[in-house]
Design a protein around this motif. Structure first.
Motif, mmCIF file in Angstrom:
data_model
loop_
_atom_site.group_PDB
_atom_site.id
_atom_site.type_symbol
_atom_site.label_atom_id
_atom_site.label_comp_id
_atom_site.label_asym_id
_atom_site.label_seq_id
_atom_site.Cartn_x
_atom_site.Cartn_y
_atom_site.Cartn_z
ATOM 1 N N GLY A 8 1.070 0.515 -15.624
ATOM 2 C CA GLY A 8 1.532 0.062 -14.327
ATOM 3 C C GLY A 8 1.493 -1.453 -14.220
ATOM 4 O O GLY A 8 0.943 -2.137 -15.077
ATOM 5 N N SER A 10 3.354 -5.039 -11.760
ATOM 6 C CA SER A 10 4.274 -5.546 -10.744
ATOM 7 C C SER A 10 5.594 -5.916 -11.388
ATOM 8 O O SER A 10 5.628 -6.544 -12.447
ATOM 9 C CB SER A 10 3.671 -6.771 -10.058
ATOM 10 O OG SER A 10 2.478 -6.424 -9.376
ATOM 11 N N LEU A 17 9.584 -0.467 -16.270
ATOM 12 C CA LEU A 17 8.214 -0.315 -16.737
ATOM 13 C C LEU A 17 8.122 0.976 -17.542
ATOM 14 O O LEU A 17 8.900 1.913 -17.317
ATOM 15 C CB LEU A 17 7.219 -0.231 -15.567
ATOM 16 C CG LEU A 17 6.829 -1.517 -14.849
ATOM 17 C CD1 LEU A 17 5.961 -1.183 -13.637
ATOM 18 C CD2 LEU A 17 6.105 -2.472 -15.781
ATOM 19 N N LEU A 19 5.254 3.790 -18.441
ATOM 20 C CA LEU A 19 3.909 4.312 -18.265
ATOM 21 C C LEU A 19 3.542 5.203 -19.442
ATOM 22 O O LEU A 19 4.402 5.874 -20.015
ATOM 23 C CB LEU A 19 3.820 5.123 -16.974
ATOM 24 C CG LEU A 19 4.243 4.425 -15.679
ATOM 25 C CD1 LEU A 19 3.995 5.339 -14.491
ATOM 26 C CD2 LEU A 19 3.528 3.105 -15.504
ATOM 27 N N ARG A 37 3.428 10.776 -8.027
ATOM 28 C CA ARG A 37 3.161 9.457 -7.448
ATOM 29 C C ARG A 37 2.785 9.597 -5.984
ATOM 30 O O ARG A 37 3.198 10.538 -5.305
ATOM 31 C CB ARG A 37 4.357 8.529 -7.606
ATOM 32 C CG ARG A 37 5.595 8.928 -6.810
ATOM 33 C CD ARG A 37 6.754 7.998 -7.156
ATOM 34 N NE ARG A 37 7.962 8.315 -6.394
ATOM 35 C CZ ARG A 37 9.141 7.729 -6.600
ATOM 36 N NH1 ARG A 37 9.266 6.790 -7.550
ATOM 37 N NH2 ARG A 37 10.186 8.068 -5.869
ATOM 38 N N LEU A 85 14.166 0.051 -11.136
ATOM 39 C CA LEU A 85 13.140 0.299 -10.111
ATOM 40 C C LEU A 85 13.547 -0.295 -8.770
ATOM 41 O O LEU A 85 14.152 -1.380 -8.710
ATOM 42 C CB LEU A 85 11.806 -0.278 -10.581
ATOM 43 C CG LEU A 85 11.118 0.538 -11.678
ATOM 44 C CD1 LEU A 85 10.066 -0.301 -12.400
ATOM 45 C CD2 LEU A 85 10.487 1.786 -11.092
ATOM 46 N N THR A 90 7.426 2.050 -5.411
ATOM 47 C CA THR A 90 6.061 1.528 -5.332
ATOM 48 C C THR A 90 5.089 2.644 -4.972
ATOM 49 O O THR A 90 5.257 3.330 -3.960
ATOM 50 C CB THR A 90 5.979 0.414 -4.266
ATOM 51 O OG1 THR A 90 6.765 -0.705 -4.693
ATOM 52 C CG2 THR A 90 4.539 -0.032 -4.062
ATOM 53 N N TYR A 93 0.844 6.010 -9.690
ATOM 54 C CA TYR A 93 1.404 7.067 -10.525
ATOM 55 C C TYR A 93 0.276 7.780 -11.261
ATOM 56 O O TYR A 93 -0.574 7.142 -11.892
ATOM 57 C CB TYR A 93 2.410 6.488 -11.506
ATOM 58 C CG TYR A 93 3.727 6.149 -10.853
ATOM 59 C CD1 TYR A 93 3.827 5.067 -9.979
ATOM 60 C CD2 TYR A 93 4.869 6.910 -11.081
ATOM 61 C CE1 TYR A 93 5.027 4.753 -9.354
ATOM 62 C CE2 TYR A 93 6.073 6.606 -10.462
ATOM 63 C CZ TYR A 93 6.141 5.533 -9.600
ATOM 64 O OH TYR A 93 7.332 5.234 -8.987
ATOM 65 N N VAL A 119 2.030 0.970 -9.584
ATOM 66 C CA VAL A 119 3.321 0.342 -9.808
ATOM 67 C C VAL A 119 3.754 -0.308 -8.498
ATOM 68 O O VAL A 119 3.848 0.366 -7.468
ATOM 69 C CB VAL A 119 4.376 1.366 -10.264
ATOM 70 C CG1 VAL A 119 5.765 0.724 -10.303
ATOM 71 C CG2 VAL A 119 4.004 1.938 -11.629
#
Length: 123
Positions: A8, A10, A17, A19, A37, A85, A90, A93, A119
């Motif tokens: 995770g 920003s 991203l 994971l 999430r 994204l 946000t 997760y 995230v």
């Protein structure tokens, strides 16, 4: 089975991203795996799931076409590649493992949970 989620961070809208969910134990390949999430003040929602074979997958409508779930049974690891994204992604997760014979979208169907990875998507 113990699960450890990572990856995770920003990112700005439109970014990506990846994971990871690392599992301990010998029977990773037996488990149905899933990503959920939870956004602040909201319930924990299903994101994606994958069966033992790594072929059968299921996605929430909100992430279909943007997220890709995969697993490597030899490495005891599951992944979630997240592209394009947006602010609504946000959340914290969580990865989860269960013994079901099908991919469930219900969190209660999963027995084992990782600790969650945050995230944050910003504009």
């Amino acid at each position: 089975v113990q699960l450890q989620a990572s990856g995770g961070g920003s990112v700005q809208t439109g970014g990506s991203l990846r994971l990871s969910c690392a599992a301990s134990g010998r029977t990773f390949s037996w488990f149905v795996m899933g990503w959920f999430r939870q956004a602040p003040g909201k319930e924990r929602d299903f994101v994606a799931g994958i069966l033992y074979d790594g072929v059968s997958k299921s996605y929430a409508n909100s992430v279909k076409g943007r997220f890709t779930i995969s697993r490597d049974n030899a490495k005891n690891t599951m992944y979630l590649q997240m592209n394009s994204l947006n602010l609504e992604d946000t959340a914290v997760y969580y990865c989860a493992a269960g013994r079901s014979t099908s991919i469930s979208r219900i969190s209660g169907e999963y027995t084992y949970w990782g600790q969650g990875t945050l995230v944050t998507v910003s504009s």
